[in-house]
Design an enzyme around this catalytic site. Sequence first.
Site, mmCIF file in Angstrom:
data_model
loop_
_atom_site.group_PDB
_atom_site.id
_atom_site.type_symbol
_atom_site.label_atom_id
_atom_site.label_comp_id
_atom_site.label_asym_id
_atom_site.label_seq_id
_atom_site.Cartn_x
_atom_site.Cartn_y
_atom_site.Cartn_z
ATOM 1 N N GLU A 43 85.998 7.350 5.343
ATOM 2 C CA GLU A 43 86.193 6.355 4.902
ATOM 3 C C GLU A 43 87.294 5.851 4.142
ATOM 4 O O GLU A 43 87.803 4.100 4.570
ATOM 5 C CB GLU A 43 85.799 6.812 3.276
ATOM 6 C CG GLU A 43 85.298 5.742 2.074
ATOM 7 C CD GLU A 43 84.180 6.206 0.686
ATOM 8 O OE1 GLU A 43 84.967 5.473 0.374
ATOM 9 O OE2 GLU A 43 84.405 7.183 0.728
ATOM 10 N N ASP A 47 87.789 2.068 5.018
ATOM 11 C CA ASP A 47 87.928 0.522 5.133
ATOM 12 C C ASP A 47 88.481 -0.528 4.844
ATOM 13 O O ASP A 47 88.747 -2.242 4.546
ATOM 14 C CB ASP A 47 88.135 0.815 3.296
ATOM 15 C CG ASP A 47 88.281 -0.474 2.676
ATOM 16 O OD1 ASP A 47 87.181 -1.122 1.662
ATOM 17 O OD2 ASP A 47 89.015 -0.371 1.764
ATOM 18 N N ASP A 116 79.227 3.954 2.220
ATOM 19 C CA ASP A 116 80.400 4.972 2.204
ATOM 20 C C ASP A 116 80.846 5.290 3.794
ATOM 21 O O ASP A 116 81.796 5.293 4.529
ATOM 22 C CB ASP A 116 81.250 6.195 1.115
ATOM 23 C CG ASP A 116 81.076 5.369 0.302
ATOM 24 O OD1 ASP A 116 81.662 3.818 -0.077
ATOM 25 O OD2 ASP A 116 81.243 5.844 -0.984
ATOM 26 N N GLU A 119 81.407 3.154 6.104
ATOM 27 C CA GLU A 119 83.373 2.845 7.102
ATOM 28 C C GLU A 119 83.480 4.671 7.529
ATOM 29 O O GLU A 119 84.845 4.169 8.077
ATOM 30 C CB GLU A 119 83.473 2.199 5.472
ATOM 31 C CG GLU A 119 83.813 1.534 4.745
ATOM 32 C CD GLU A 119 84.084 1.193 3.355
ATOM 33 O OE1 GLU A 119 84.173 -0.009 2.621
ATOM 34 O OE2 GLU A 119 84.251 2.446 2.460
#
Length: 230
Positions: A43, A47, A116, A119
């Site tokens: 994650e 991101d 999440d 990502e």
Amino acid sequence: MAKLKANFNHFCNLLGYQFNSKYLLVQALTHRSASNKNNERLEFLGDSLLNLITAEFLFQKFSDLPEGELSRLRSQCVNKDSLFKIADSLRIKDYIQLGVGEKMGGGQNRPSILSDAVEAVIAAIYLDSSYENTRRIVISLLEQYIVSEIKYSSTKDPKTTLQEYLQSKRYHLPVYVLIETSGMAHDQSFKIECQIKELHISTIGIGKSRRIAEQNAANLALQKIGKTNE
């Protein structure tokens, strides 16, 4: 296990990418409540990749826009709301691996968990293939949300308009305070207060996310000031 594999194959078809390493995909779809080998590190990487790819896309598409406008567009295009929409379109809730307690609490419908996971999947694609492949998938997934935001690129969001107005008058920036959160974890409603002390203005905004509630509160503050969003 065969059923699980079939489900993941269907997920890959929706995603538009077939993984070489099924381990990476499984890890990307494993919440920390289910295993120590979970998607938190992925994650983190995803991101950064998502922000870079979106920034690159906007930079190339809008060569005349200044830095501030590009940053505003990116924040509108990449946020928990848009990621949740992508998660919903990919049916991630059907594939996310959760611990028993999290599953009983409705974690498979919780926007934060699902966004999440998006990502993490992006990071898994990158580690499984290449940056160019990841860029292709990300642009494909985000394009409908990017395009919808860009259509209104000439219209600033209420929070930005309010902030710029207050700065032009040399006032302090507004303060946004979370007043209340209600509803089940997968269907929450947020109540946010926007405070502008120098103008003695206080407004309440409600929305399905903190971001939406803050925008609604800012819009009401603009109406009280007598300034329309522009």
